[in-house]
Design a protein around this motif. Structure first.
Motif, PDB file in Angstrom:
ATOM      1  N   PRO A  15      -1.817 -10.860  11.038  1.00 30.08           N
ATOM      2  CA  PRO A  15      -2.276 -11.528   9.814  1.00 30.08           C
ATOM      3  C   PRO A  15      -1.806 -12.979   9.773  1.00 30.08           C
ATOM      4  O   PRO A  15      -0.992 -13.417  10.584  1.00 30.08           O
ATOM      5  N   SER A  16      -2.297 -13.708   8.780  1.00 34.06           N
ATOM      6  CA  SER A  16      -1.809 -15.060   8.548  1.00 34.06           C
ATOM      7  C   SER A  16      -0.422 -14.981   7.906  1.00 34.06           C
ATOM      8  O   SER A  16      -0.018 -13.938   7.393  1.00 34.06           O
ATOM      9  N   VAL A  17       0.289 -16.093   7.923  1.00 24.25           N
ATOM     10  CA  VAL A  17       1.617 -16.131   7.308  1.00 24.25           C
ATOM     11  C   VAL A  17       1.504 -15.832   5.810  1.00 24.25           C
ATOM     12  O   VAL A  17       2.345 -15.131   5.247  1.00 24.25           O
ATOM     13  N   ALA A  18       0.457 -16.318   5.170  1.00 21.90           N
ATOM     14  CA  ALA A  18       0.267 -16.046   3.741  1.00 21.90           C
ATOM     15  C   ALA A  18       0.081 -14.554   3.491  1.00 21.90           C
ATOM     16  O   ALA A  18       0.612 -14.009   2.520  1.00 21.90           O
ATOM     17  N   GLU A  19      -0.652 -13.886   4.374  1.00 26.35           N
ATOM     18  CA  GLU A  19      -0.840 -12.443   4.221  1.00 26.35           C
ATOM     19  C   GLU A  19       0.479 -11.700   4.405  1.00 26.35           C
ATOM     20  O   GLU A  19       0.772 -10.762   3.661  1.00 26.35           O
ATOM     21  N   VAL A  20       1.264 -12.133   5.372  1.00 23.88           N
ATOM     22  CA  VAL A  20       2.567 -11.493   5.587  1.00 23.88           C
ATOM     23  C   VAL A  20       3.420 -11.667   4.344  1.00 23.88           C
ATOM     24  O   VAL A  20       4.047 -10.725   3.858  1.00 23.88           O
ATOM     25  N   SER A  21       3.438 -12.871   3.795  1.00 27.09           N
ATOM     26  CA  SER A  21       4.218 -13.162   2.598  1.00 27.09           C
ATOM     27  C   SER A  21       3.828 -12.228   1.452  1.00 27.09           C
ATOM     28  O   SER A  21       4.687 -11.659   0.778  1.00 27.09           O
ATOM     29  N   ALA A  22       2.530 -12.070   1.261  1.00 26.12           N
ATOM     30  CA  ALA A  22       2.048 -11.207   0.176  1.00 26.12           C
ATOM     31  C   ALA A  22       2.422  -9.744   0.425  1.00 26.12           C
ATOM     32  O   ALA A  22       2.853  -9.047  -0.491  1.00 26.12           O
ATOM     33  N   LYS A  23       2.273  -9.294   1.653  1.00 28.03           N
ATOM     34  CA  LYS A  23       2.528  -7.882   1.954  1.00 28.03           C
ATOM     35  C   LYS A  23       3.998  -7.512   1.887  1.00 28.03           C
ATOM     36  O   LYS A  23       4.336  -6.390   1.529  1.00 28.03           O
ATOM     37  N   VAL A  24       4.880  -8.458   2.225  1.00 28.17           N
ATOM     38  CA  VAL A  24       6.314  -8.131   2.174  1.00 28.17           C
ATOM     39  C   VAL A  24       6.939  -8.528   0.842  1.00 28.17           C
ATOM     40  O   VAL A  24       8.090  -8.199   0.580  1.00 28.17           O
TER      41      VAL A  24
END
Length: 73
Positions: A15-24
């Motif tokens: 995923p993108s870094v933004a997606e990782v941020s949202a998921k974690v």
């Protein structure tokens, strides 16, 4: 650390870094730093998200995924 392990799990789907941020559930800036540390330590590899031959659809999909991730923060 639990957050680092969670980031590694989420990153398996590229995923993108933004997606990782949202998921974690961690701030984007924190996740960017931690991902940078994981890359430097050899735990993650950076993959080119787009190339010169990427289609308009692939570019659009990346923008949409990034916006979804940013909105979820």
């Amino acid at each position: 650390d639990h957050l680092l392990a969670h980031i590694l799990d989420v990153c398996e789907a590229t995923p993108s870094v933004a997606e990782v941020s949202a998921k974690v559930g961690a701030p984007l800036g924190v996740v960017r730093v931690l991902i940078g540390d994981l890359i430097e330590s050899g735990f993650l590899r950076v993959q080119a998200t787009l190339t010169d031959s990427s289609s308009v659809r692939e570019r659009h999909d990346l923008i949409e995924r990034t916006l979804r991730g940013l909105r979820a923060i």
